[in-house]
Design a protein around this motif. Structure first.
Motif, PDB file in Angstrom:
ATOM      1  N   ALA A 128       0.955  -1.218   0.074  1.00  0.00           N
ATOM      2  CA  ALA A 128      -0.159   0.029   0.091  1.00  0.00           C
ATOM      3  C   ALA A 128       1.017   1.066  -0.108  1.00  0.00           C
ATOM      4  N   MET A 129       2.029   1.022   0.630  1.00  0.00           N
ATOM      5  CA  MET A 129       3.058   2.305   0.930  1.00  0.00           C
ATOM      6  C   MET A 129       4.296   2.049   1.293  1.00  0.00           C
ATOM      7  N   VAL A 130       5.513   2.600   0.640  1.00  0.00           N
ATOM      8  CA  VAL A 130       6.562   2.394   1.096  1.00  0.00           C
ATOM      9  C   VAL A 130       7.021   3.758   1.735  1.00  0.00           C
ATOM     10  N   TYR A 131       7.321   3.901   3.010  1.00  0.00           N
ATOM     11  CA  TYR A 131       7.571   5.223   3.743  1.00  0.00           C
ATOM     12  C   TYR A 131       8.847   5.032   4.209  1.00  0.00           C
ATOM     13  N   GLY A 132       9.803   6.225   3.867  1.00  0.00           N
ATOM     14  CA  GLY A 132      11.263   6.101   4.309  1.00  0.00           C
ATOM     15  C   GLY A 132      11.735   7.381   4.469  1.00  0.00           C
ATOM     16  N   TRP A 133      12.665   7.652   5.436  1.00  0.00           N
ATOM     17  CA  TRP A 133      13.382   8.841   5.612  1.00  0.00           C
ATOM     18  C   TRP A 133      14.815   8.542   5.501  1.00  0.00           C
ATOM     19  N   SER A 134      15.663   9.444   4.773  1.00  0.00           N
ATOM     20  CA  SER A 134      17.036   9.425   4.746  1.00  0.00           C
ATOM     21  C   SER A 134      17.259   8.138   3.745  1.00  0.00           C
ATOM     22  N   MET A 135      18.136   7.220   4.395  1.00  0.00           N
ATOM     23  CA  MET A 135      18.406   5.960   3.521  1.00  0.00           C
ATOM     24  C   MET A 135      17.117   4.985   3.389  1.00  0.00           C
ATOM     25  N   GLY A 136      16.372   5.213   4.334  1.00  0.00           N
ATOM     26  CA  GLY A 136      14.854   4.604   4.151  1.00  0.00           C
ATOM     27  C   GLY A 136      14.397   5.135   2.724  1.00  0.00           C
ATOM     28  N   GLY A 137      14.226   6.532   2.743  1.00  0.00           N
ATOM     29  CA  GLY A 137      13.743   6.943   1.394  1.00  0.00           C
ATOM     30  C   GLY A 137      14.424   6.462   0.206  1.00  0.00           C
ATOM     31  N   GLN A 138      15.697   6.250   0.296  1.00  0.00           N
ATOM     32  CA  GLN A 138      16.336   5.635  -0.973  1.00  0.00           C
ATOM     33  C   GLN A 138      15.831   4.355  -1.245  1.00  0.00           C
ATOM     34  N   GLN A 139      15.601   3.602  -0.246  1.00  0.00           N
ATOM     35  CA  GLN A 139      14.874   2.129  -0.348  1.00  0.00           C
ATOM     36  C   GLN A 139      13.380   2.290  -0.762  1.00  0.00           C
ATOM     37  N   ALA A 140      12.939   3.323  -0.464  1.00  0.00           N
ATOM     38  CA  ALA A 140      11.531   3.438  -1.003  1.00  0.00           C
ATOM     39  C   ALA A 140      11.673   3.792  -2.507  1.00  0.00           C
ATOM     40  N   TYR A 141      12.433   4.783  -2.711  1.00  0.00           N
ATOM     41  CA  TYR A 141      12.847   5.004  -4.275  1.00  0.00           C
ATOM     42  C   TYR A 141      12.950   3.818  -5.209  1.00  0.00           C
ATOM     43  N   HIS A 142      13.937   3.007  -4.731  1.00  0.00           N
ATOM     44  CA  HIS A 142      14.234   1.822  -5.133  1.00  0.00           C
ATOM     45  C   HIS A 142      13.079   0.667  -5.379  1.00  0.00           C
ATOM     46  N   TRP A 143      12.203   0.786  -4.404  1.00  0.00           N
ATOM     47  CA  TRP A 143      11.016  -0.088  -4.620  1.00  0.00           C
ATOM     48  C   TRP A 143      10.478   0.406  -5.810  1.00  0.00           C
ATOM     49  N   GLY A 144       9.991   1.786  -5.762  1.00  0.00           N
ATOM     50  CA  GLY A 144       9.167   2.295  -6.833  1.00  0.00           C
ATOM     51  C   GLY A 144       9.854   2.102  -8.296  1.00  0.00           C
ATOM     52  N   ALA A 145      10.971   1.880  -8.319  1.00  0.00           N
ATOM     53  CA  ALA A 145      11.504   2.044  -9.707  1.00  0.00           C
ATOM     54  C   ALA A 145      11.836   0.490 -10.289  1.00  0.00           C
ATOM     55  N   LEU A 146      12.156  -0.379  -9.108  1.00  0.00           N
ATOM     56  CA  LEU A 146      12.509  -1.848  -9.295  1.00  0.00           C
ATOM     57  C   LEU A 146      11.332  -2.621  -9.760  1.00  0.00           C
ATOM     58  N   PHE A 147      10.123  -2.204  -8.861  1.00  0.00           N
ATOM     59  CA  PHE A 147       9.062  -2.988  -8.717  1.00  0.00           C
ATOM     60  C   PHE A 147       7.763  -2.163  -8.973  1.00  0.00           C
ATOM     61  N   PRO A 148       7.686  -1.428 -10.108  1.00  0.00           N
ATOM     62  CA  PRO A 148       6.561  -0.373 -10.237  1.00  0.00           C
ATOM     63  C   PRO A 148       5.161  -0.866 -10.298  1.00  0.00           C
ATOM     64  N   ASP A 149       5.013  -2.338 -10.527  1.00  0.00           N
ATOM     65  CA  ASP A 149       3.366  -2.740 -10.355  1.00  0.00           C
ATOM     66  C   ASP A 149       3.403  -3.281  -8.761  1.00  0.00           C
ATOM     67  N   ALA A 150       4.310  -3.131  -7.894  1.00  0.00           N
ATOM     68  CA  ALA A 150       4.079  -3.629  -6.785  1.00  0.00           C
ATOM     69  C   ALA A 150       3.770  -2.743  -5.683  1.00  0.00           C
ATOM     70  N   VAL A 151       3.848  -1.475  -5.999  1.00  0.00           N
ATOM     71  CA  VAL A 151       3.842  -0.422  -5.019  1.00  0.00           C
ATOM     72  C   VAL A 151       2.815   0.726  -5.324  1.00  0.00           C
ATOM     73  N   ASP A 152       1.960   0.733  -4.495  1.00  0.00           N
ATOM     74  CA  ASP A 152       0.690   1.956  -4.666  1.00  0.00           C
ATOM     75  C   ASP A 152       1.222   3.298  -4.554  1.00  0.00           C
ATOM     76  N   ARG A 153       2.041   3.413  -3.219  1.00  0.00           N
ATOM     77  CA  ARG A 153       2.322   4.812  -2.773  1.00  0.00           C
ATOM     78  C   ARG A 153       3.853   5.003  -2.278  1.00  0.00           C
ATOM     79  N   LEU A 154       4.387   6.145  -2.496  1.00  0.00           N
ATOM     80  CA  LEU A 154       5.638   6.106  -1.865  1.00  0.00           C
ATOM     81  C   LEU A 154       5.794   7.596  -1.163  1.00  0.00           C
ATOM     82  N   LEU A 155       6.322   7.622   0.004  1.00  0.00           N
ATOM     83  CA  LEU A 155       6.338   8.782   0.778  1.00  0.00           C
ATOM     84  C   LEU A 155       7.692   8.742   1.394  1.00  0.00           C
ATOM     85  N   ILE A 156       8.498   9.785   0.944  1.00  0.00           N
ATOM     86  CA  ILE A 156       9.881   9.857   0.809  1.00  0.00           C
ATOM     87  C   ILE A 156      10.322  11.260   1.351  1.00  0.00           C
TER      88      ILE A 156
END
Length: 342
Positions: A128-156
């Motif tokens: 439903a969402m990947v939420y991340g701050w700092s390096m956690g945000g880097q991981q969230a961004y990677h999730w969105g790019a690597l698995f675009p059909d598996a993530v509904d929302r990114l809060l970075i």
């Protein structure tokens, strides 16, 4: 933090996990903790990765019915990033990949391990969402790019899709401080570098919080009597409690973070950003000195469905992790509510 439906930490182990650098981890370990209850249709999952030097216990403060992430509605998972001292790290990896032979770990590696963990342990295919701050945000961004059909929302919050050159200068100054300590020998800290970590803490203090914060002496409102008290009891303590080899390895992970640094995008950052299908809310700190709002501004034209909402704060990079700052917490919590209702 609520204790409803909260688990103890558990460990997922993945045999023969091949890293981006070409080295195989015979047993890659991911330590995790969950909060809340997984919906029957598995539609309520929020992934909340850790940040630099942090472990799940450092960042779970924002989980609660009246906090930023609500476990009464969502199933929240904190996966500890490799190199943080709990998941696979220099400090807990046996021969022959111990000491100076510990391999380079990337954000890509972390996200690929997290993907396998989610599917094998919980059968989760979509977030439903990947939420991340700092390096956690880097991981969230990677999730969105690597698995675009598996993530509904990114809060970075306070992060970027690729580590900027200016950010790398900051990271290099930390590495230089650590490795100047005589404990650094043969590519490894033979013992804890006490002087190096003290220097690291003081460098970090000048980068992580804004000039205005110090000018107004806001550290006194946090219970520190003087600037020196703040530097010693917060900044030096923060890194002295971690293994120096883990800290050093994680700096490399941060330094090389780039959502396009893989076979899928081959260095084409615009293509990687354009592949993200999730709704994205970027929340940089207005006074962050190393994850600058301008980095996110440059990313925005390539994102299909994104909003840029800077945090109006003098807390610098720490605005994105406002454990001691209710005003910034409320601002981020509103962003979470807006994104989850979209």
């Amino acid at each position: 933090m609520t204790d409803a439906a909260m688990t103890d930490t558990r460990t997922y182990e993945c045999p023969n996990f091949v890293l981006q650098c070409g080295i195989t981890l015979p047993a890659a370990k991911l330590v995790y903790k969950t909060y809340g209850t997984l919906a029957e249709d598995k539609s309520n999952v929020i992934l909340y990765p850790t940040s630099y030097s942090a472990q799940h216990s450092d960042i779970e403060w924002l989980i609660g019915a009246d906090r930023i992430l609500d476990p009464s509605r969502y199933f929240i998972i904190i996966p500890n990033m490799m190199t943080n001292g709990l998941s696979t790290s220099p400090s807990n990896t046996p021969y022959p990949l111990n000491q100076g032979r510990f391999p380079a770990i990337t954000i890509y590696d972390n996200v690929m391990l997290q993907r396998r963990f989610l599917t094998e342990v919980f059968g989760i295919e979509r977030l439903a969402m990947v939420y991340g701050w700092s390096m956690g945000g880097q991981q969230a961004y990677h999730w969105g790019a690597l698995f675009p059909d598996a993530v509904d929302r990114l809060l970075i919050t306070c992060s970027s899709a690729r580590t900027s050159e200016h950010n790398k200068i900051f990271l290099d100054s930390i590495r230089a401080a650590l490795t100047a300590d005589p404990a650094w020998r043969d590519g490894w800290f033979q013992e804890q570098p006490v002087k190096g970590i003290r220097a690291m803490g003081r460098i970090y203090a000048g980068w992580a919080i804004s000039q205005t914060f110090y000018r107004q002496q806001l550290y006194k409102s946090l219970g520190y009597a003087t600037l020196e008290d703040f530097l010693v009891r917060f900044w030096e303590w923060t890194y002295a409690r971690r293994d120096a080899n883990d800290l050093y390895a994680q700096l490399g992970t941060w330094f090389n973070s780039d959502i396009s640094a893989n076979e899928l995008y081959r260095g084409d950052l615009a293509k990687a950003l354009g592949a993200i299908k999730a709704k994205v809310l970027l929340m940089p700190g207005e006074t962050d000195l190393y994850f600058r709002p301008e980095d996110n501004e440059l990313e925005m034209p390539h994102l299909k469905n994104a909003e840029l909402r800077p945090i109006p704060s003098i807390w610098g990079h720490r605005a994105g992790n406002p454990s001691q700052n209710p005003e910034d917490e409320r601002f981020i919590a509103q962003g979470v509510r807006d994104l989850l209702s979209a």
